[in-house]
Enzyme design. Sequence first.
Site, PDB file in Angstrom:
ATOM      1  N   THR A  16       0.807  -1.232   0.131  1.00 55.64           N
ATOM      2  CA  THR A  16       0.044  -0.076   0.068  1.00 55.64           C
ATOM      3  C   THR A  16       0.667   1.350  -0.085  1.00 55.64           C
ATOM      4  OG1 THR A  16      -1.671  -1.145   1.036  1.00 55.64           O
ATOM      5  CG2 THR A  16      -1.509   1.351   1.373  1.00 55.64           C
ATOM      6  N   ASP A  60       1.667  -6.450  -4.762  1.00 56.40           N
ATOM      7  CA  ASP A  60       0.837  -6.737  -3.487  1.00 56.40           C
ATOM      8  C   ASP A  60       1.433  -8.054  -2.630  1.00 56.40           C
ATOM      9  OD1 ASP A  60      -2.466  -5.979  -2.509  1.00 56.40           O
ATOM     10  OD2 ASP A  60      -1.456  -7.669  -1.745  1.00 56.40           O
ATOM     11  N   SER A  62       0.465 -10.113  -0.634  1.00 60.93           N
ATOM     12  CA  SER A  62      -0.458 -11.167  -0.978  1.00 60.93           C
ATOM     13  C   SER A  62       0.212 -12.421  -2.019  1.00 60.93           C
ATOM     14  CB  SER A  62      -2.041 -11.245  -1.573  1.00 60.93           C
ATOM     15  OG  SER A  62      -2.793 -10.509  -0.563  1.00 60.93           O
ATOM     16  N   THR A 169       2.774 -10.047  14.441  1.00 59.16           N
ATOM     17  CA  THR A 169       1.808 -10.571  13.649  1.00 59.16           C
ATOM     18  C   THR A 169       1.041  -9.222  13.445  1.00 59.16           C
ATOM     19  OG1 THR A 169       1.618 -12.506  15.187  1.00 59.16           O
ATOM     20  CG2 THR A 169      -0.333 -11.761  14.045  1.00 59.16           C
ATOM     21  N   ARG A 249      -3.037 -25.737  14.400  1.00 56.34           N
ATOM     22  CA  ARG A 249      -3.389 -24.513  15.600  1.00 56.34           C
ATOM     23  C   ARG A 249      -4.535 -25.218  16.404  1.00 56.34           C
ATOM     24  NH1 ARG A 249      -5.501 -19.836  13.282  1.00 56.34           N
ATOM     25  NH2 ARG A 249      -4.811 -18.739  15.088  1.00 56.34           N
ATOM     26  N   THR A 280      -0.729 -22.209  19.610  1.00 53.84           N
ATOM     27  CA  THR A 280      -2.183 -22.044  20.144  1.00 53.84           C
ATOM     28  C   THR A 280      -2.977 -20.875  19.197  1.00 53.84           C
ATOM     29  OG1 THR A 280      -3.426 -20.872  21.708  1.00 53.84           O
ATOM     30  CG2 THR A 280      -1.042 -20.278  21.535  1.00 53.84           C
ATOM     31  N   GLN A 281      -4.038 -21.019  18.992  1.00 50.50           N
ATOM     32  CA  GLN A 281      -5.135 -20.005  18.309  1.00 50.50           C
ATOM     33  C   GLN A 281      -5.151 -18.702  19.072  1.00 50.50           C
ATOM     34  OE1 GLN A 281      -8.949 -21.929  17.301  1.00 50.50           O
ATOM     35  NE2 GLN A 281      -7.964 -23.698  16.557  1.00 50.50           N
TER      36      GLN A 281
END
Length: 346
Positions: A16, A60, A62, A169, A249, A280-281
């Site tokens: 961006t 991008d 992604s 994250t 997860r 872990t989630q």
Amino acid sequence: MSEKRSSILIIYTGGTIGMIRNAVTGALESFNFDHLLRHVPELRQFNLNISSRAFNPPIDSSDMNPALWRRIVEIIHTNYDKFDGFVILHGTDTMAFTASALSFMLEGLMKPVILTGSQLPIGVLRTDGKENLLTAIEIAAAKNSDGTPLVPEVCIYFHQKLMRGNRSTKTSADSFNAFTSNNYPNLAVSGMEIQYNSHFIRPYNAEAKLTPHYKMSSDIIIFSLFPGIQQSVVEKILSSGEIKGIIFRTFGSGNAPKAQWLVDALSAATRQGKVIVNVTQCNTGSVKMSLYETGLQLLDAGIISGRDMTVEAALTKMMFLLGEELPIEEVRQRMKSNIAGEISAS
Ligand code: ASP
């Protein structure tokens, strides 16, 4: 005698920060690096030598992948002796994956590699991109009084926080405060001054030599549990011959349903040589499989604890270790131990 000016290499991958709105479709599209620099005339005020390399075309994030990580590693490796620090401009969506991957691929790194980007394009009046870019450059150039770099590791700088890359994250799709280091303290906080949290920054080691790694295995999946998950689907995934590693997860402190079919499927996958790592989630905290019966059975099935690693760190660490083609037992052992500051001591 005047001190030698520090040199910084900016690597522009896209995202961006360098996008502009297409007048017809309304979608954000990348524009080239020269345009980006035109929007930040402040760069000329730094007493630094700033050079740049740009992905052509910019992407991008992604579309980021191991081949493009290799390209970044190659740029850093070939320019390592010429520059004091590196700033990578990157889309926010997969920035934490790239930062984690680079922390493993750049073994022995002793110079700052600071990733940053923005939520609003740099040409927009209220952009967060300028502050992110300018402060990232300042951090990449920062040195101790003995001339050694202040932050000799891969980091993300975003919205006033410097975070260890493999601990970060993306936690917000729209806030300027888009990244969090949930299980490790911020390495610095920027206000009127940049306050470094030196105790938590990797110490400089004059003996270390940069050893780039280029092989990353993609024979991996991230597999997230949910209440009601189906036996047939789980068995299909766990028995797939194409999968060598699974980031599993689980719930809370590393728990899974008690169903015997699940334990059997996990045990069979482990016996087949698959590496299964439990993360872990939850956003914060650590996997402790011996805490509940529902976690203990996973230990018995040969599942490895990912303790407090982020999903991004666990995934890219496994890609790296499987890519190195180490014996499976060694991959399992090394998944549990610290390589680049991504996991806390047990
Ligand atoms: N889709 C963009 C990207 O990750 C989002 C951003 O840069 O913030 O490239």
